[in-house]
Structure formats: structure tokens, C-alpha cells
Motif scaffolding. Structure first.
Motif, PDB file in Angstrom:
ATOM      1  N   PRO A 578       0.831  -1.218   0.000  1.00 53.98           N
ATOM      2  CA  PRO A 578       0.000   0.000   0.000  1.00 53.98           C
ATOM      3  C   PRO A 578       0.859   1.259   0.000  1.00 53.98           C
ATOM      4  N   ILE A 579       0.477   2.218  -0.831  1.00 54.25           N
ATOM      5  CA  ILE A 579       1.230   3.462  -0.981  1.00 54.25           C
ATOM      6  C   ILE A 579       0.957   4.355   0.222  1.00 54.25           C
ATOM      7  N   THR A 580       2.022   4.875   0.812  1.00 53.37           N
ATOM      8  CA  THR A 580       1.885   5.714   2.003  1.00 53.37           C
ATOM      9  C   THR A 580       2.078   7.193   1.715  1.00 53.37           C
ATOM     10  N   THR A 581       2.688   7.545   0.592  1.00 51.98           N
ATOM     11  CA  THR A 581       2.861   8.951   0.252  1.00 51.98           C
ATOM     12  C   THR A 581       2.873   9.128  -1.253  1.00 51.98           C
ATOM     13  N   LEU A 582       2.345  10.283  -1.690  1.00 50.54           N
ATOM     14  CA  LEU A 582       2.322  10.679  -3.097  1.00 50.54           C
ATOM     15  C   LEU A 582       2.787  12.119  -3.189  1.00 50.54           C
ATOM     16  N   SER A 583       3.584  12.434  -4.211  1.00 49.93           N
ATOM     17  CA  SER A 583       4.046  13.805  -4.402  1.00 49.93           C
ATOM     18  C   SER A 583       4.287  14.060  -5.878  1.00 49.93           C
ATOM     19  N   PHE A 584       3.779  15.188  -6.388  1.00 51.28           N
ATOM     20  CA  PHE A 584       4.156  15.672  -7.706  1.00 51.28           C
ATOM     21  C   PHE A 584       5.500  16.383  -7.584  1.00 51.28           C
ATOM     22  N   VAL A 585       6.433  16.065  -8.484  1.00 49.58           N
ATOM     23  CA  VAL A 585       7.774  16.650  -8.426  1.00 49.58           C
ATOM     24  C   VAL A 585       7.752  17.997  -9.119  1.00 49.58           C
ATOM     25  N   GLY A 586       7.824  19.073  -8.356  1.00 51.86           N
ATOM     26  CA  GLY A 586       7.867  20.424  -8.902  1.00 51.86           C
ATOM     27  C   GLY A 586       6.725  20.708  -9.857  1.00 51.86           C
ATOM     28  N   LYS A 587       7.069  21.298 -10.989  1.00 54.63           N
ATOM     29  CA  LYS A 587       6.084  21.629 -12.013  1.00 54.63           C
ATOM     30  C   LYS A 587       6.102  20.622 -13.153  1.00 54.63           C
ATOM     31  N   THR A 588       6.670  19.435 -12.895  1.00 50.60           N
ATOM     32  CA  THR A 588       6.744  18.407 -13.921  1.00 50.60           C
ATOM     33  C   THR A 588       5.490  17.538 -13.890  1.00 50.60           C
ATOM     34  N   GLU A 589       5.430  16.594 -14.832  1.00 46.44           N
ATOM     35  CA  GLU A 589       4.295  15.666 -14.877  1.00 46.44           C
ATOM     36  C   GLU A 589       4.663  14.312 -14.275  1.00 46.44           C
ATOM     37  N   TYR A 590       5.634  14.317 -13.350  1.00 44.49           N
ATOM     38  CA  TYR A 590       6.077  13.095 -12.705  1.00 44.49           C
ATOM     39  C   TYR A 590       5.534  13.026 -11.277  1.00 44.49           C
ATOM     40  N   ILE A 591       5.212  11.811 -10.858  1.00 44.78           N
ATOM     41  CA  ILE A 591       4.767  11.544  -9.496  1.00 44.78           C
ATOM     42  C   ILE A 591       5.707  10.529  -8.860  1.00 44.78           C
ATOM     43  N   VAL A 592       6.124  10.806  -7.616  1.00 47.16           N
ATOM     44  CA  VAL A 592       6.924   9.854  -6.861  1.00 47.16           C
ATOM     45  C   VAL A 592       6.044   9.279  -5.753  1.00 47.16           C
ATOM     46  N   SER A 593       6.065   7.967  -5.632  1.00 43.79           N
ATOM     47  CA  SER A 593       5.278   7.288  -4.605  1.00 43.79           C
ATOM     48  C   SER A 593       6.199   6.442  -3.750  1.00 43.79           C
ATOM     49  N   ALA A 594       5.801   6.252  -2.508  1.00 39.67           N
ATOM     50  CA  ALA A 594       6.563   5.411  -1.582  1.00 39.67           C
ATOM     51  C   ALA A 594       5.598   4.504  -0.856  1.00 39.67           C
ATOM     52  N   SER A 595       5.989   3.274  -0.712  1.00 41.95           N
ATOM     53  CA  SER A 595       5.190   2.291   0.029  1.00 41.95           C
ATOM     54  C   SER A 595       6.084   1.615   1.050  1.00 41.95           C
ATOM     55  N   ARG A 596       5.488   1.201   2.181  1.00 41.99           N
ATOM     56  CA  ARG A 596       6.245   0.581   3.250  1.00 41.99           C
ATOM     57  C   ARG A 596       5.604  -0.737   3.613  1.00 41.99           C
TER      58      ARG A 596
END
Length: 807
Positions: A578-596
Motif C-alpha cells: 500500500p502506498i503511504t505517500t504521493l508527491s508531484f515533483v515540482g512543475k513536472t508531470e512526474y509523481i513519486v510514490s513510496a510504500s512501506r
């Protein structure tokens, strides 16, 4: 590099001779604070580990009060001598073993010997060293050694005691006795009047049935007080009368009836017990005249005992367990240190709180980390403030650039006493991008399995006061399910809350609207839309930089929504946990996700290609994305970071690592090894405008802030070129200390008020109006000017002036 957030209460502080400054052990340094303003005015830097003791050299004459010298001891195994007014390091003595406590009995005596020289100055240090037990290889052995400070060396062959672990040494106000407590006994030594390197020491023991936690010596009499783990205070009178006084019948044992309360063959005339505290006693201190005994503990109440009668009075509601009580050379000023990293200056004997010196609230062992991502510490990237939820139902705001508390907000109006069971937890705190709105989530814990309640609150920040006021309260926003995340839209007044119950809600702010009857409709936050995806738990949420896309994690997948129309646009990928955090990187169209979990993962997603770009098997404790650039930083725990082969050997020895990535490159741009990563936080922060003027012209627009699990922090430039090398130096803006001396009337009552007596410019001055004299004599008596100042003018005003006729 800028550091801060250190503990102010790791060791007792010390007052300067004029009581205008307070020296506080703060990590590897000693911070100097002004007692009149509560602001930091200086710092002593030079130790390589935590400072454990600071001792100010007392003034022998009134004229020497301006002397500003002190001794410090540290876990780095050194003793240093400072001029803290300069500040300047004068001397360093190497002990080579960690020093946990130090006392200097004869520091106040300046007796001149027959040869015209001053005698040597000796210190007694409680060090950690010696041979460790084979069955306990990691145990530490404590020893008390003697050090000749004048000759900068240890005194050979003098070891006063060996204990299972190092502790603290207590010294009597006269410097004639020192003592320690170990389990159920007190050990007390008499220091000879003429201390030298060649003499023996007389020692006595006092016993008890419970482990001791603190001890104190009476300033003039042979009285010793000690507190134990149960909250009891024991007071021995006539301590050491047989051993230290060399009386004729010193070896004769007295009957137990003649020594009430004294155990075994302890050298004391009597022992009495007082009991008010419900838990262990941490503070014991006799007043300067010996008439009162101050005590404190977990209850957060300072108790003042009258020594002769045992009567008590209290200073309640200090708000945290008490740790230290220190008197200053000025009998009207004292300090009390509490476990919430706060030092409060008290006016004695009324015990009125004058000033508070507050650090970041320390992590509480009673507050469990809430389910989900992070430790609860929130960093605001625009203002450079961090928000720390505390166990007394408040949120503390702390400035990273100024290293001081800004304010506190009471989240829940409930009475709280230290040691009480936690009934409400502040689970989440979130800020809007401009810092004008705050949202909090609190949980009322169930009692005997029933009665839990979730509350979502929105707070508005005033433009002038900069304090938050409650705007909207929403009870059970997701029925009986907990809230996993709160995210604000970068543009406009919109927020989203995601729930473990399988839905998310979009909230909008309703502004004040004038009605026909000229009244204003109550403004607040209302639910705009509700969304869900296959009834899966919604574990994280984030808005894009322009606010046009809302990403919500539905357990292991990422769902993309139009927040205005509440339309599901698409679903991206699938993670292992399960994903615990979501973040859009700056003004780009990329998303970084982290799961634990058992298979933690850090993944980079492309929204244009709707696919995974790259991923790592990292146990990410925190993720921070740049606001303008295409870079982001990850705080990873070292126990799983060893899967990255290039740094495997190094990371195994560290607690965590900060990795700086570019969205399109899986190879880290920079790496920093950090300590205390568990429960840490990470964020990019806008550079303070002061740095651009005072540091170097190429200061970056944003710096990286790392807050570790102990709430210590560091600000550094992540784009310095080399890992671990930063371009922002350690710089602090200390306030200017008010060193104006006060004598006579002003030393007692303060400065006189300024009076503006308007007198007519006539050949013969007229009498001041009645209203002027009325205002002068109105007010409390202690605020009035002295009689000699007013007498001549007042009497002259009562006389009638006549012009003399000239013949």
C-alpha cells in the motif's frame, strides 16, 4: 549549514554572576541567553560531543561580578575553560573518557598560601570507562576521578567510587561535601578544607528500601534530602556527625530509639519521610537560607516545603514533568527546566513566571506514531516553520531560521496534566501553500473499547497577528474511519482528505456573503465532492503544481481525478505494498510514490506515459519534492538501504541516508548519511531573505531541511556539487544583550516612568495643574518615584508666588 532544535534540558543550566545571563547545555555547544529578554546572545563552540556540565566561576567580591568565566565538561572526554563574554576558549584538559558529570568544590575560594600563590583547583568527574563485564559487553562502568585543573592533569591513584553505570554528582552549596546515589544507597564524601593531591577521604552511606532518583544538601546544616522512585522524600538530619566531626563517642552505636527512622548503622541523628508526589522525584533543592525545600516530578507541579513544619505551597500547571531547579546569585531569580524542552525563569519567592526559553518539543514516549507516513512533524516550505503536535493537545510552531518558538495553538480544549493518560491525539497537520490555512485531525481515543471520535478542523491565520483561529469543525468526516492524508490545492481554497474507509472528500472554502438583511453568512469549509475506487482504502493524496489534477492512492494503485468536476481520469500502475505517500515533483508531470511494509518501494511515475519510469526497493521514511526544479530528496532507513550496492558497506553503519534524485535519472545526484532517521522529516524550504544578504551572493532559492527523530534539524544547500559539502555556513543572529547596570531604586523597582510636565514659558512659572499631580500619585506604590525626587517640586507648588514690588 544551519543547525538547531537541540535539547535545552539535557543538563542543569547555570547563571552568570550578575544573573543577567543563563548558560544552557545544548548538544555540543553551550548557548548563552539573556534573562531579561529570553533570547540567545551567544554560543560557546568547541566540544566534539554533548556537553554535560557547565560551572560558572563565582565572584569573590562585588566588583568581580563582571567576570564571565566558566568550566564545561563533555562526553568527548575534555574539560574546557571559557570566557563566555568574549566568547573565547582559554584552556582544554583531556581526560580521554566520556564525562557525565563534574563538580568543582573549591572553585569559590581564593585563599592565598604563605608563598603568595593560589592553591591548585581540583574537579571531581564522573566518567564512563573501566573494564566492562564479560557477560555484559555493552554495559558501561562509572568511576569518579579527581582532576587537577591548575596543572591540567588527572590525580593518579584517586578513584572515589566505581559504579555499574555513570550518573550525576551532587555538591553541597559550601563545597564541603559531594555525593552520588546508586540504587538504594547514598554515598557522601567530605572534601578536606585544604584540598590537595595527597590525602584520604571520609565517606558515609545512607540506605533506603527504594531506588533513589535525586539528592540535595542543606546550605548550612548537616541535612541531606533524597527522593525515590515512588515519590517519597527522605530527610536525614545530623548526617556524618560521628564520621566527619571526629566526636569522642563517634564509634559508639546509638540506640535505634535515639535515631528515629535511621536504618542499620547509618551516620545520622534522624530520618523523616514526606510524601506528596505520585511518581518519582526529579527535583530537590534547598533555598539559599535553608528554610525551604523545593521538589518536583512527573506531575508538573513545583512544591515548596517549609522545612520546620512540613507545610506546602505549590506552583501548578507548569505543563510537563520537572527536571531541574537552579537558583541564581540574585535571590529574586530562579529557573526551572521541564521535560517539554522549556526553561522558565521565575521571580522568587512569589514563583511568578517571567520568561520562557523554549526549544522544539521533544518526542513523547506516550504518543504512538500514527498509522501511516511520517512522525507527525510538518514542515512549511514557504515560511520556514515546522509544526510539532504535542501531547498536551497543542501544535507548536518553530522557526527553522531563527531557532526559536514562534507560537502555540491549542487544538483541543481539554485539561491535561503530565502523567495523565493520553485521551486525544493530534494525528495530522497540514498547511496551504501560502501558509494562511491549517488543517488538523484529532482522535479521541476510546475508553474500554467505546467512544472513539475523529475530528477534522480548519484554522485561519490572521494577517496581522499571525495566529491561527478555528474556522470549521467537522466531526466524523469519514464516518468511523481514520483519515490517512490531508492535501491542499496550490491554487484556490480547496483541500482533500483521504480515508482508510475507502473514500476521499474534497473540501472548499465558502467566503462571507452579505445577505438581504445586511448580515454576513458564516464562512467555513464545506464538502464539495466525494470519491472512491472499488471501495479500496485511500492511503495518500496530492495535487499537481497547477491544481488541475488530483492524485489519490487507492491502496496499491494511483487514481487521477479532475478535482473541480470530480471525474476519474485514469488509473496508474500497481505497487507491491500500500502506498503511504504521493508527491508531484515540482512543475513536472512526474509523481513519486513510496510504500512501506515487507516489500517497501520507491517508484517514479510518468503521467504523460501512464507508466513506471524507475523504482528502488527503499524503506522511505520521508519524501520531499522541489517546488520549482525536477529534483526530489528521499530519507531512507539504512536497514533496507543496503540493497543499493554502491553504498552497502557505509549504510550498514548508519541509521539513515538522504538521497537526492532527478526525476529522469535513477542514479542519485548526492548522498548524505544521517543519524536518528527513524521518525525523521524532510522538506525543501524557501531560503530566508537574510541569507541572501549575509551569506554569499549565490545562495540557492531553496534549501533542504532535515529533522531527525529527536527533533534536531539541519538546513543545507543540496546543490553544492559534492555530497556532504554545503555552501551555507553555520551562522546565527544573536540578539544584543542589555548589559546596563542597575543600582539603588532601579535595582528594586525598575526604571522610573517618564513624566512630561508642561510648564508655561512665562517670567514666573505657574503651578502645575491639579490633574498633573493627580496622575503622578495614582498607581501602585512600588511604581512611584522616590520622595526626594518629588518633595522640592511638590512643596514649591503649594506656595503662592508673588511678584515683589521694586521701589
Amino acid at each position: 549549514m544551519i543547525t538547531g532544535g537541540r535539547s535545552f534540558v539535557s543538563s542543569p543550566p547555570a547563571f552568570s554572576n550578575d544573573a543577567k545571563r543563563l548558560l544552557v547545555c545544548t548538544g555540543n555547544t553551550v548557548s548563552v541567553f539573556s534573562t531579561s529578554t529570553g533570547l540567545q546572545t551567544g554560543e560557546l563552540e568547541g566540544h566534539g560531543a554533548q556537553v554535560t556540565s557547565v560551572i560558572v566561576v563565582p565572584a569573590s567580591t562585588p566588583a568581580s561580578k563582571v567576570l564571565c568565566y566558566c568550566w564545561t565538561a563533555s562526553l568527548d572526554g575534555t574539560i574546557k575553560y571559557w570566557d563566555f563574554a568574549a566568547p573565547e576558549l582559554m584552556r582544554t584538559i583531556h581526560i580521554r573518557f566520556p564525562i557525565h558529570s563534574m563538580v568543582i568544590p573549591s572553585i569559590s575560594s581564593e585563599r592565598v598560601e604563605s608563598n603568595g600563590k593560589y592553591p591548585d583547583l581540583f574537579a571531581y568527574v564522573y566518567i564512563e570507562g573501566g573494564k566492562q563485564k564479560e557477560e555484559q559487553p555493552h554495559s558501561s562502568v562509572g568511576q569518579i576521578w579527581k582532576c587537577n585543573l591548575t596543572k591540567s592533569r588527572l590525580v593518579g591513584g584517586v578513584t572515589l567510587a566505581k559504579t555499574e553505570r555513570p550518573g550525576s554528582i551532587t555538591i553541597s552549596p559550601s563545597g564541603k561535601y559531594i555525593g552520588i546515589y546508586e540504587k538504594r544507597k547514598l554515598l557522601i564524601w567530605e572534601i578536606p578544607g585544604k584540598d590537595s593531591e595527597h590525602h584520604g577521604y571520609k565517606k558515609i552511606r545512607l540506605h533506603h528500601t527504594k531506588p533513589f532518583t535525586v539528592m540535595a544538601f542543606h546550605p548550612t546544616e548537616k541535612v541531606v534530602a533524597a527522593g525515590d522512585v515512588t515519590g517519597r522524600i527522605l530527610i536525614w538530619r545530623g548526617v556524618g556527625r560521628r564520621t566527619f566531626s571526629n566526636e569522642i563517642n563517634g564509634g559508639v552505636n546509638m540506640d535505634a530509639e535515639d535515631r528515629p527512622g535511621v536504618r542499620d548503622n547509618d551516620d545520622a541523628d534522624s530520618c523523616s519521610t514526606w510524601h506528596w508526589h505520585s511518581a518519582q522525584v526529579n527535583v530537590l533543592f534547598f533555598s539559599s537560607d535553608g528554610s525551604y525545600l523545593y521538589s518536583g516530578g512527573r506531575e508538573g507541579v513545583l512544591v515548596v516545603w517549609q522545612l520546620d513544619s512540613g507545610k506546602k505551597k505549590f506552583l501548578p500547571r507548569i505543563g510537563a514533568p520537572l527536571l531541574y531547579f537552579v537558583c541564581s546569585p540574585d535571590p529574586s531569580l530562579s529557573s526551572i527546566s521541564s521535560a517539554d524542552n522549556r526553561i522558565q525563569l521565575l521571580r522568587m519567592p512569589s514563583m511568578e513566571i517571567l520568561k520562557s526559553i523554549s526549544g522544539i518539543k521533544l518526542p513523547s514516549s506516550h504518543m504512538e506514531i500514527y498509522e501511516g507516513f511520517g512522525s507527525g512533524v510538518v514542515l512549511n516550505h514557504t515560511t520556514g516553520l515546522i509544526a510539532v503536535p504535542t501531547e498536551n493537545y497543542r501544535v507548536q510552531f518553530y522557526s527553522l531560521f531563527d531557532d526559536r518558538e514562534i507560537s502555540e495553538v491549542q487544538i483541543c480544549e481539554r485539561n491535561h496534566q503530565p502523567g495523565d493518560e493520553i485521551t486525544v491525539k493530534v494525528n495530522l497537520v497540514a498547511f496551504s501553500s501560502d501558509g494562511s490555512t491549517m488543517s488538523t485531525v484529532e482522535t479521541r481515543l476510546p475508553e474500554e473499547g467505546i467512544g472513539s471520535l475523529f475530528s477534522l478542523k480548519f484554522w485561519a491565520c490572521g494577517l496581522q497577528s499571525k495566529h491561527f483561529s478555528l474556522s470549521t469543525v467537522i466531526y466524523e468526516p469519514h464516518r468511523e474511519s481514520g483519515i490517512s492524508c490531508i492535501a491542499f490545492r496550490p491554487t484556490g481554497h480547496m483541500a482533500v482528505s483521504s480515508s482508510y474507509g475507502g473514500d476521499f472528500k474534497v473540501w472548499i472554502h465558502r467566503h462571507e456573503i452579505p445577505t438581504k438583511d445586511l448580515t454576513l453568512q458564516n464562512n467555513g469549509w464545506t464538502c464539495h465532492a466525494v470519491g472512491s475506487y472499488k471501495k479500496k482504502p485511500m492511503t495518500a493524496a496530492a495535487f499537481s503544481s497547477d491544481g488541475s489534477v488530483l492524485a489519490v492512492a487507492a491502496e496499491k494503485v494511483i487514481t487521477l481525478w479532475d478535482p473541480d468536476r470530480n471525474i476519474l481520469l485514469t488509473v496508474v500502475g500497481d505497487s507491491l505494498e500500500p502506498i503511504t505517500t504521493l508527491s508531484f515533483v515540482g512543475k513536472t508531470e512526474y509523481i513519486v510514490s513510496a510504500s512501506r511494509g515487507s516489500n517497501p518501494q520507491l517508484t517514479m511515475w510518468s503521467m504523460s506515459k501512464l507508466c513506471k519510469i524507475w523504482s528502488y526497493r527503499l524503506d522511505a521514511e520521508a519524501v520531499a519534492c522541489s517546488m520549482d526544479n525536477s529534483t526530489f530528496a528521499v530519507l531512507a532507513l539504512s536497514r533496507l538501504s543496503k540493497s543499493m550496492e554502491p553504498a552497502e558497506t557505509t549504510l550498514q553503519d548508519a541509521e539513515g541516508v538522504i538521497l537526492l534524485f532527478n526525476v529522469e535519472n535513477p542514479v542519485p545526484l548526492s548522498t548524505w548519511i544521517v543519524s536518528k532517521a527513524q521518525g525523521g522529516g524532510l522538506s525543501f524550504v524557501r531560503s530566508n531573505p537574510r541569507l541572501e544578504d549575509e551569506v554569499e551572493p549565490k545562495t540557492p532559492d531553496e534549501v533542504l531541511a532535515y529533522v531527525n527523530g529527536a527533533h534536531e534539524y539541519v538546513l543545507f544547500n543540496p546543490y553544492g556539487g559534492q555530497a556532504g559539502k554545503v555552501s551555507i555556513p553555520h551562522r546565527r543572529n544573536f540578539s544584543v544583550s542589555d548589559e546596563t547596570e542597575r543600582f539603588g531604586y532601579t535595582s528594586i523597582y525598575g526604571e522610573l516612568p517618564e513624566f512630561n510636565l508642561k510648564i508655561d514659558q512665562t517670567p514666573f512659572p505657574s503651578m502645575p495643574s491639579e490633574e498633573t499631580w493627580k496622575s503622578i500619585f495614582s498607581g501602585p506604590s512600588h511604581s512611584l518615584p522616590p520622595l526626594p525626587k518629588l518633595c522640592s517640586d511638590f512643596l514649591e507648588s503649594l506656595l503662592e508666588r508673588r511678584s515683589a514690588a521694586v521701589e
